[in-house]
Design a protein around this motif. Structure first.
Motif, PDB file in Angstrom:
ATOM      1  N   ILE E 146      47.738  36.355  53.148  1.00 24.89           N
ATOM      2  CA  ILE E 146      47.782  35.186  54.044  1.00 24.89           C
ATOM      3  C   ILE E 146      48.447  35.580  55.362  1.00 24.89           C
ATOM      4  O   ILE E 146      47.998  35.194  56.444  1.00 24.89           O
ATOM      5  N   ALA E 197      46.655  37.880  40.588  1.00 29.28           N
ATOM      6  CA  ALA E 197      45.482  37.169  41.106  1.00 29.28           C
ATOM      7  C   ALA E 197      44.891  37.919  42.296  1.00 29.28           C
ATOM      8  O   ALA E 197      43.677  37.948  42.490  1.00 29.28           O
ATOM      9  N   ILE E 198      45.733  38.560  43.071  1.00 28.58           N
ATOM     10  CA  ILE E 198      45.257  39.291  44.241  1.00 28.58           C
ATOM     11  C   ILE E 198      44.857  40.721  43.867  1.00 28.58           C
ATOM     12  O   ILE E 198      43.754  41.167  44.160  1.00 28.58           O
ATOM     13  N   ARG E 249      41.930  32.558  33.772  1.00 28.53           N
ATOM     14  CA  ARG E 249      41.397  31.469  34.613  1.00 28.53           C
ATOM     15  C   ARG E 249      41.620  31.752  36.097  1.00 28.53           C
ATOM     16  O   ARG E 249      40.922  31.235  36.959  1.00 28.53           O
ATOM     17  N   ILE E 250      42.597  32.592  36.375  1.00 22.83           N
ATOM     18  CA  ILE E 250      42.916  32.917  37.771  1.00 22.83           C
ATOM     19  C   ILE E 250      42.761  34.412  38.052  1.00 22.83           C
ATOM     20  O   ILE E 250      42.284  34.808  39.117  1.00 22.83           O
ATOM     21  N   ASN E 256      41.286  39.737  43.603  1.00 22.32           N
ATOM     22  CA  ASN E 256      40.524  39.055  44.653  1.00 22.32           C
ATOM     23  C   ASN E 256      40.182  40.079  45.736  1.00 22.32           C
ATOM     24  O   ASN E 256      41.034  40.466  46.546  1.00 22.32           O
ATOM     25  N   LYS E 258      38.273  39.955  48.367  1.00 26.74           N
ATOM     26  CA  LYS E 258      38.333  39.494  49.760  1.00 26.74           C
ATOM     27  C   LYS E 258      39.770  39.530  50.281  1.00 26.74           C
ATOM     28  O   LYS E 258      40.030  39.920  51.427  1.00 26.74           O
ATOM     29  N   ALA E 259      40.666  39.122  49.414  1.00 30.70           N
ATOM     30  CA  ALA E 259      42.076  39.082  49.824  1.00 30.70           C
ATOM     31  C   ALA E 259      42.636  40.491  49.990  1.00 30.70           C
ATOM     32  O   ALA E 259      43.341  40.774  50.968  1.00 30.70           O
TER      33      ALA E 259
ATOM     34  N   VAL F  33      38.590  33.386  49.948  1.00 26.65           N
ATOM     35  CA  VAL F  33      37.839  33.209  48.694  1.00 26.65           C
ATOM     36  C   VAL F  33      36.346  33.059  48.982  1.00 26.65           C
ATOM     37  O   VAL F  33      35.934  32.803  50.121  1.00 26.65           O
ATOM     38  N   LEU F  43      43.262  28.200  43.653  1.00 22.69           N
ATOM     39  CA  LEU F  43      44.706  28.391  43.550  1.00 22.69           C
ATOM     40  C   LEU F  43      45.259  28.347  44.985  1.00 22.69           C
ATOM     41  O   LEU F  43      44.837  29.137  45.837  1.00 22.69           O
ATOM     42  N   ILE F  50      43.908  31.160  47.507  1.00 25.92           N
ATOM     43  CA  ILE F  50      43.989  32.620  47.307  1.00 25.92           C
ATOM     44  C   ILE F  50      43.108  33.091  46.151  1.00 25.92           C
ATOM     45  O   ILE F  50      42.941  34.289  45.949  1.00 25.92           O
ATOM     46  N   GLU F  51      42.551  32.172  45.431  1.00 29.79           N
ATOM     47  CA  GLU F  51      41.602  32.565  44.383  1.00 29.79           C
ATOM     48  C   GLU F  51      40.890  31.308  43.901  1.00 29.79           C
ATOM     49  O   GLU F  51      41.382  30.196  44.062  1.00 29.79           O
ATOM     50  N   LYS F  52      39.703  31.517  43.355  1.00 28.40           N
ATOM     51  CA  LYS F  52      39.007  30.404  42.688  1.00 28.40           C
ATOM     52  C   LYS F  52      39.430  30.368  41.239  1.00 28.40           C
ATOM     53  O   LYS F  52      39.699  31.412  40.629  1.00 28.40           O
ATOM     54  N   LEU F  53      39.519  29.180  40.686  1.00 26.73           N
ATOM     55  CA  LEU F  53      39.852  29.068  39.268  1.00 26.73           C
ATOM     56  C   LEU F  53      38.562  29.129  38.467  1.00 26.73           C
ATOM     57  O   LEU F  53      37.563  28.495  38.811  1.00 26.73           O
TER      58      LEU F  53
END
Ligand code: SF4
Ligand code: SF4
Ligand SMILES: [Mg+2]
Ligand SMILES: [Mg+2]
Ligand SMILES: [Mg+2]
Ligand SMILES: [Mg+2]
Ligand SMILES: [Mg+2]
Ligand SMILES: [Mg+2]
Ligand SMILES: [Mg+2]
Ligand SMILES: [Mg+2]
Ligand SMILES: [Mg+2]
Ligand SMILES: [Mg+2]
Lengths: 361, 335, 72, 335, 361, 72
Positions: E146, E197-198, E249-250, E256, E258-259, F33, F43, F50-53
């Motif tokens: 971010i 998650a990232i 789920r995450i 991620n 893209k991140a 995302v 999320l 920052i992410e899709k659930l």
């Protein structure tokens, strides 16, 4: 307080008043052309103590009163600019413009500051180099040399963020204008003591010489004022017209030459607009070419929208002594110090303000 | 340098620490230490007088006092002039974050000293801290509760009768011109001390001297002229003052003259104006002069019956001026 | 039309003087008047000395007044 | 657009006009209209409760209330939880010049409405206007005076006994999160209404239901956790709360989660926490649920005797957490 | 609140806890490396509910905790500049520097503003073109993309008055560092769910593969956490070492993309200083050449004075799980949330802060 | 170490979405995302998605839990 208390002597005042009562044979109208004289007359209750056939009227002697409304509106418009600090004598704060006043603008957050000297405004300019410090230049010859001095110093010290919204007025020619009006009928003048301190006696001599009207230059303590009336009555009786100076402790015949020199270095005579009287030739000042950068109008492009005289306001005639505030429809009910319509109501020295404050009817 | 932060007003530990170490320590008394949402007073035997004032003075320290002293004196005086014995006071502080705690401590100590001197208990308090710039240093609200022991006593403008005398306890304009002299931008230097003081003892003595006190007031904001106008507005009479009997200190008068103020409209914080029957006036004057705070007391005028609700001033030379209620704040003027 | 008061000079520096008016001290600009000495009186207006007070003339005016008082 | 200027606070005509046209008009009652330096109350038959608070809330208007409503409710609630019948209130305004008079009028009307609803008289006031920038729009101090008619009643932490129940009158955190949701810079949009309300009727009913109310509090600044810590600090006992019985509205909980706040530490302005004997708890609960402001009342915990002065929270899964007194203000966090 | 409540089931929690009690045969030390896990454990009182031979310790997982003191001092020094607006997450406000904190500086009138996103700070820069808006860039991989995005957007939109005081950290290598310390003895890791998650699962596989330590990536509701402990105990018992992801789920295996792409566009791995742990290789980020104008240090010449670790503060050992806050002499009496000495006391998630808040002894 | 919550998408614009988390709406940046549809969960951390659930995976985890619960 030396040179104040000495001119406050109840016994002497009583004696002079007795003499005045005794000597006043006919109706006599005396105009004082200085707001501070007006105030002193009111504060001391002198009007009450005079015989009924002496009529004291107040001329255009309050610098705030005679400043036209557009001047206030212009000051307000300037204050709305982010980079401007308005500096002013406290006297101007409550004067109403078209739809606001500096006081309301202060309340809304504009940077408007009260100073007791234009030299303080100049100091403020030095301390806020990123802001344009505009001083609201009003006053008569008493104040004019000081404003001139602040401009002179700014130029000398190369201070570029200082300027004046100019509306300084001069006294003698407006007095001439007032007396020339056929409706006006004045038997004697109480000349402005502090203006005289600067310009001396000579500029008032036309009163006796050209207009056959006696005049006295006097100080501001009650004995000074009562003595002036005493001499005016005396001269009126004797039909002996001269300009008598009883304020010699301050006023020299030639005035203050250093101060007039400063005034003339920076300013030159010009037409000037007087609220209620209109535009009058040679009754104001403008900056000389060498100082014209200190005129805010040369720096900031502000549109000046001439302002009509408020409807029904009798300021003009009141300043000439033709009408009294109580003859104005608006007086007291609509127009009062909380909501002044004409400028005469703004300052305590304004004729309408004084009438209101002291409940004169 | 310890400073006040928002935490001191957040109601948590830091707040409690401030309350314990500063407020309880200085103001402590049985009632305050109940530490409840409300403080419980035992039954009050008589009528109860209540008054409230907020204090927003600038600068917060001045010659002769500070905002803390003023906040206690002002409220106690309002109780006292109403004929009440000042008993209790509540204190609400609104403080700008960044204020030095040492400054707050000085203010609180000054309040505690005055409260003690007046034998008044600070029974409840509140402290709010606001973001820098949301307030100017510190504001204080005090609310006072007093007891009117004499069941007959009711001071009120309706009591005023023709011939009654007007007494003022001393010189006028000291507080207002002290504050003005401390406004740096004016560049005026004068040794003017605020008259800020507790009037409760003086007033108690006055009430003990005469059963014919009509009304009393402390001529604060707006000065003597405004206060007398307020009094007379509720009656059908007028007041005539004699200029020559009104005492104004030379430096106060000078400051007024230079700035274009009328001292009769300038604030006082330790003066009382008393309207008393003609017959008792001298007796009351003597009592007042016996107190250091009334040593310059004089009879300055009397009540007349002209149905006009006016305040007149007879000038030194015998002229008459009307003292209207003033309008708007005092601004330094040059003309 | 202008509030001005007679103040006594208590200190003089270049173009400035410290003056006293009934217990109030103020620094004033003296560019507009002639040389000042301690003890002189000036007329103070808007932060400036705008004239020197002439003590002799003041005395003369008082004598004139005295004369009126005594008169007849 | 009429605005407040320094003249409105100068004590002169403009001030009097404001007082007459706004304050007297809205608050009018016999005592206020005495128009004296102090207001005189007739004798009060019983013990007297006194409390003071200043209100500095931003924004001054919010969903469910405004600074005026809050300033009356807050003080009346402090009286009520002390077992007093709210009787009188004093009001001190500190106003920034430039405030629209229309805004002040709304605030005053809102105060008058609440005072009327609580049958409380506004008996004294004070208005100060300060320079632009010296205060943020408006601050209000209110001081409340109440009468404790029941001579036996003394609500106090010392009364608390083992087994006593803790009841809360409804959901927690509504006020604090309402205010947070209105802080524009956070960009959060939630329909959270402040619970700002008068509790005096509810509390009167509670006191009429049981003679075994130990203590009551309105959990304002610092929330329930801080209030319970304050209560228990003065006793020798601890409190055990059951997380599952504490009602927090979904959007309040969501706001808290997003910003990292604990709703038990968030301010309420219309909730009362009651500690009552075990035997009377259900009776009191029934009474509370009969009032719209208590319809979600629940027993959330009880008093235990472990000599530790702690507030414990039994979590949903049977774990235990200690709820300390919080320290410092709540700041939005991201981690 | 969907995807929250479903993971709060007291019955399920009870069942898993029973199983944990039943299955835990030996002493097991589990480190959670995410402050939000720490908080959730404390808020739900999970520690109480575990058998005594399970020891939960908190690793260096609070970005505020691990930020060295000089960073705060530098932020304060920046805030003292007239033309600077400091923007920060609320978390940083109370962190003590050498002799002040941002909170005290705010109280003294510095322009320091709390934002909930670096993108809001960027917005503020657009609205205050005459000010340099400095964002205090702290966080782990969750926040890093971010911050990277805000820098990328600033460059794209040619916003020149926005910059970052950079102290972003990355997780995997510091975990490696902690486990490598011979004093450290950890039987299982609760991996940071939101970092995962990232960056995905892979960066944590060294734990099982290289260090024979089981790990679970989990969410933050109590069932997530208890399930993680359940699986860690299970793996420890079975001596079966893997990185188990129960936050699917995450968390995707690859994270991620893209991140991470955004992060890698703007940042490159660098050494980083961790409070209490010192300078560690490849545990932080610095701006890539193309974005170096957005590093405040390239714009404003601020002297960074390295700060010694406060005397007697055990932060370093606490972050490694070697010591407990209660072993620190300063704990509670000298060092507490009103007067935090080490960074562990600042945030509620700081180990010392949590111990203090919940009175753990 | 980072507060993040699952929020539901209620409106989508370029690079931005309006999301709802338990009654609180907030506009978030969605640059990080993939394409979002209304009804999706993301999320949310520090103003960003920052992410899709993954709803299916969520279901699977719940089933796994179910399994533990049922387990003997
Ligand atoms: S009373 Fe007002 S309107 Fe009438 S002449 Fe005077 S200033 Fe003008
Ligand atoms: S208690 Fe304070 S000083 Fe001790 S280790 Fe923790 S943070 Fe450091
Ligand atoms: Mg401006
Ligand atoms: Mg009062
Ligand atoms: Mg008062
Ligand atoms: Mg009073
Ligand atoms: Mg309070
Ligand atoms: Mg209270
Ligand atoms: Mg309260
Ligand atoms: Mg309360
Ligand atoms: Mg008052
Ligand atoms: Mg700065």
């Amino acid at each position: 307080m030396k040179y104040i208390k000495e001119f406050r002597d109840p016994k002497l005042a009583q004696k002079m008043l007795n003499d005045i009562w005794h000597n006043t044979k006919k109706d006599i109208t005396i105009m004082e052309v200085c707001g501070t004289h007006t105030m002193s007359i009111l504060k001391n209750g002198i009007r009450d103590l005079l015989p009924p056939n002496i009529n004291l009227i107040s001329g255009p002697g309050c610098p705030v009163c005679v400043t036209p409304q557009w001047y206030i509106d212009t000051a307000i418009a300037l204050s709305e600019r982010d980079n401007v600090i308005i500096t002013t004598f406290g006297d101007m704060i409550k004067v109403p413009g078209k739809s606001s006043s500096l006081k309301l603008e202060m309340a809304l957050g504009r940077d408007i500051r009260i100073v007791i000297s234009p030299l303080d405004a100049l100091e403020m300019a030095k301390q806020n180099p990123k802001k344009e410090v505009v001083f609201l230049g009003i006053g008569f010859e008493t104040t004019a040399p000081i404003i001139a001095l602040s401009i002179y110093k700014a130029k000398n010290e190369n201070i570029k963020n200082f300027s004046i919204l100019q509306s300084i007025k001069t006294m003698p020619n407006v007095m001439k204008e007032v007396v020339k009006d056929p409706q006006v009928n004045i038997d004697g003048f109480l000349c402005p003591g502090h203006v005289s301190a600067i310009i001396g006696v000579k500029p008032f001599e036309f009163l006796s010489e050209e207009l056959n009207t006696p005049a006295v230059i006097a100080g501001f303590e009650y004995c000074d004022i009562i003595a002036a009336i005493y001499y005016l009555v005396d001269m009126a009786n004797k039909e002996k017209y001269e300009v008598k100076n009883i304020y010699n402790r301050i006023v020299k015949y030639e005035g203050n030459e250093k101060a007039t020199a400063m005034m003339n270095k920076v300013f030159v005579l010009s037409n000037s607009e007087w609220r209620g009287l209109g535009n009058i030739k040679d009754t104001g000042f403008k900056m000389k070419e060498a100082y014209k950068n200190y005129d805010v109008k040369s720096k900031i492009d502000i549109k000046i929208i001439p302002s009509p005289i408020p409807k029904d306001c009798l300021c003009g005639e009141i300043l000439k002594g033709i009408k009294k505030p109580t003859q104005c429809k608006l007086f007291s009910k609509v127009c009062n110090p909380s909501n002044p319509i004409g400028a005469c109501m703004i300052s305590q020295e304004g004729t309408c303000g004084a009438y209101y404050k002291y409940k004169i009817r | 340098m310890e400073i006040i932060t928002l935490s001191h007003g957040s109601g948590g530990k830091t707040t409690h620490k401030l309350i314990e170490n500063l407020f309880y320590k200085n103001f402590k008394n049985d009632i305050l230490l109940q530490k409840n949402d409300s403080s419980i007073l035992q039954k009050m035997n008589g009528k109860v007088a209540v008054t409230t004032d907020s204090f927003v003075i600038k600068p917060i320290f001045f010659l002769g006092g500070d905002i803390g002293k003023l906040s206690i004196c002002g409220t106690i005086n309002d109780l006292a002039v109403s004929g009440a014995k000042p008993m209790y006071i509540t204190v609400g502080f609104i403080i700008e974050e960044g204020l030095e705690i040492g400054i707050l401590e000085k203010i609180v100590m000054s309040m505690a000293k005055m409260a003690k001197q007046a034998n008044v208990k600070v029974i409840a308090g509140d402290t709010k801290v606001v973001e820098k710039g949301s307030v100017d240093k510190i504001f204080i609200n005090t609310t006072g509760i007093g007891l009117i022991e004499d069941r007959q006593l009711y001071l009120c403008a309706n009591n005023i009768q023709e011939g009654d005398k007007v007494i003022i306890s001393g010189s006028l304009g000291d507080h207002g011109m002290c504050i003005m002299s401390q406004r740096e931008e004016l560049g005026l230097d004068a040794n003017i001390k605020s008259d800020c003081n507790l009037l409760n003892t003086l007033i108690k003595d006055i009430l003990n001297t005469s059963k014919n006190i009509r009304i009393m007031r402390d001529p604060t904001r707006g000065g003597l002229a405004t206060t007398l106008n307020e009094i007379i507005a509720h009656s059908n009479r007028s007041i005539v003052l004699n200029e020559k009997d009104i005492f104004i200190k030379e430096e106060v008068m000078s400051m007024c003259q230079m700035l274009g103020f009328d001292p009769l409209y300038v604030a006082n914080e330790g003066k009382v104006v008393v309207i008393v029957s003609k017959d008792d006036a001298n007796k009351v004057l003597d009592t007042m002069r016996g107190d250091p705070l009334g040593k310059n007391a004089t009879i300055i005028g009397e009540i007349i019956d002209d149905n006009k609700n006016r305040v007149y001033l007879k000038t030194d030379i015998g002229g008459t001026r009307i003292l209207n209620m003033h309008d708007g704040e005092l601004l330094p003027r040059i003309c | 039309m202008c509030i001005a008061v007679p103040a006594q000079v208590i200190k003089v520096t270049e173009n400035k003087a410290l003056v006293n008016f009934g217990g109030v001290n103020i620094k004033v600009d003296t560019s507009l008047v002639d040389v000042l000495n301690i003890g002189d009186y000036i007329l103070l207006h808007a932060g400036c000395a705008i004239e020197k007070l002439n003590k002799k003339e003041a005395q003369k005016t008082l004598e004139l007044f005295e004369h009126i008082l005594k008169d007849e």
